[in-house]
Design a protein around this motif. Sequence first.
Motif, mmCIF file in Angstrom:
data_model
loop_
_atom_site.group_PDB
_atom_site.id
_atom_site.type_symbol
_atom_site.label_atom_id
_atom_site.label_comp_id
_atom_site.label_asym_id
_atom_site.label_seq_id
_atom_site.Cartn_x
_atom_site.Cartn_y
_atom_site.Cartn_z
ATOM 1 N N ASP A 10 -4.251 4.720 6.856
ATOM 2 C CA ASP A 10 -5.071 4.193 5.752
ATOM 3 C C ASP A 10 -5.614 5.260 4.818
ATOM 4 O O ASP A 10 -6.495 4.988 3.998
ATOM 5 C CB ASP A 10 -6.236 3.375 6.319
ATOM 6 N N ASP A 24 0.853 -1.187 0.000
ATOM 7 C CA ASP A 24 0.000 0.000 0.000
ATOM 8 C C ASP A 24 0.891 1.240 0.000
ATOM 9 O O ASP A 24 1.801 1.367 0.827
ATOM 10 C CB ASP A 24 -0.891 0.030 1.243
ATOM 11 N N ARG A 50 -2.979 3.730 -3.015
ATOM 12 C CA ARG A 50 -2.916 2.652 -4.011
ATOM 13 C C ARG A 50 -2.679 1.353 -3.257
ATOM 14 O O ARG A 50 -1.632 1.147 -2.663
ATOM 15 C CB ARG A 50 -1.786 2.909 -5.016
ATOM 16 N N TYR A 51 -3.680 0.483 -3.313
ATOM 17 C CA TYR A 51 -3.644 -0.722 -2.490
ATOM 18 C C TYR A 51 -2.860 -1.858 -3.146
ATOM 19 O O TYR A 51 -2.788 -1.964 -4.381
ATOM 20 C CB TYR A 51 -5.063 -1.204 -2.198
ATOM 21 N N THR A 52 -2.306 -2.710 -2.314
ATOM 22 C CA THR A 52 -1.598 -3.904 -2.773
ATOM 23 C C THR A 52 -2.489 -4.719 -3.709
ATOM 24 O O THR A 52 -3.639 -5.020 -3.376
ATOM 25 C CB THR A 52 -1.196 -4.776 -1.573
ATOM 26 N N SER A 82 -3.983 -3.889 -6.407
ATOM 27 C CA SER A 82 -5.098 -3.199 -7.073
ATOM 28 C C SER A 82 -4.898 -3.093 -8.578
ATOM 29 O O SER A 82 -5.855 -2.902 -9.332
ATOM 30 C CB SER A 82 -5.290 -1.801 -6.479
ATOM 31 N N GLY A 94 -8.964 5.152 2.744
ATOM 32 C CA GLY A 94 -8.612 4.758 1.380
ATOM 33 C C GLY A 94 -8.355 5.913 0.443
ATOM 34 O O GLY A 94 -7.923 5.691 -0.706
#
Length: 421
Positions: free
Chosen positions: A101, A47, A136-138, A140, A132
């Motif tokens: 987050d 992330d 940029r999430y793992t 995604s 969120g």
Amino acid sequence: MIDYAQAIDRLLAYAPRLSTETCALADASQRILADAVVSPLALPSFDHAAMDGYALAANDTVPAGSEHVVQGSQAAGDVAVASSGAAWEIMTGARLPDGLDAVVAVERTQLLSSHGDGSPERIRLLDDIVCGKNVRYTGSDIAKGAPALDAGTRIEPSHIMLLAALGVAELTVVRRPRVAIVCTGKELQSDLRAPLAAERIYNSNGPYLAASLTACGAHVLSCETVDDTAVNYAAALKRAIAAGADLVVSTGAVSMGRYDFVPDTLRQFDADVMFHKVAIRPGKPQLAAKLREGPLVMALPGTPMAVAVGLRFFVAPVLRAMSGQAAEPVFHALLDAPQQPKAGLRHFLRAKLGLDAQGRLHADVSVQQQPFRIGPFAQADGWVILPEQSGEVPLGGIVQVASLHPGNGLPVHAAHQGSSP
């Protein structure tokens, strides 16, 4: 004589699947993937921040006007850190500190105080921030184990970017098809630097085929010019066989005249002739054969546009099949002038493609379609394909079109028109 669809079906049924080899990513451009690529890691792999700003623990929502102590700073490439719940200054691409987050853009904050070294000490939010935001999430982009590229994909620069990001250093690709070119005709002069001799013509078919086959990803083993004798053509075939050719493409000597020796010569090689004469224009005397102990042979008439049609609509599909690629997508356009094709023949017409003000793809067919004319071919950027029983096609009629050269898409100005207007 058979129609085009029958000819292609027979030809592709004989197309051998090529073996595979390992290729470094740096050398993979325009190669064909033999195996699908499954993502070996998640992309992104952690992330991270989508922009410069401050990372926060939003949980649900952090209200505008709230004030926050800045615990530290995190830049791209810094090791993971744990947060006590306070804000962290963060840069684009930096890993989020554990427990945080959301990211607020730096311009949507007010700096209340700084440390002596200029680093931020305390900030106030100008907007509400939700969990969120700007993260940029793992995985995604691509999850670990997810399909990345399909087998049969031609590797383009965009694929290189993806594969490099996934850490893929080597690929299993299809071996390049090995092709030998044989041009027949005592009138042909291959040395383009020498003055043109009387009653001779420069050999344009050989350079065209070599360039086109290379663009298709083939390895051109040789490009020979032989005179109008069966013995020299047979010797060229033997050299192609000895060199390990998968395909021989020859031009000329394939019709019905006294010097058209190719059909008889191929029979001397115990060739299995798939077809000789196809209901097309130009290039009706196309011949395809499989040598019992050797390569496929595609023998094209020697007229320039018959060679171009043979390469584009017979040889190119064979090379795709050999490499495990799917058939080309079908494109359509609107005709800018009516056409009256001869019934019973599939016509391949040189054309200019372009978009109108509404974004519809149009085809402007050249009025000069004689098969000896190379000038209109050099000015065209596509083919219009009229099936055997199309009948008269009116102005504005919908027709199938294809890129002028194999291996290329439609022209840039027309590339997004992939279906019927």
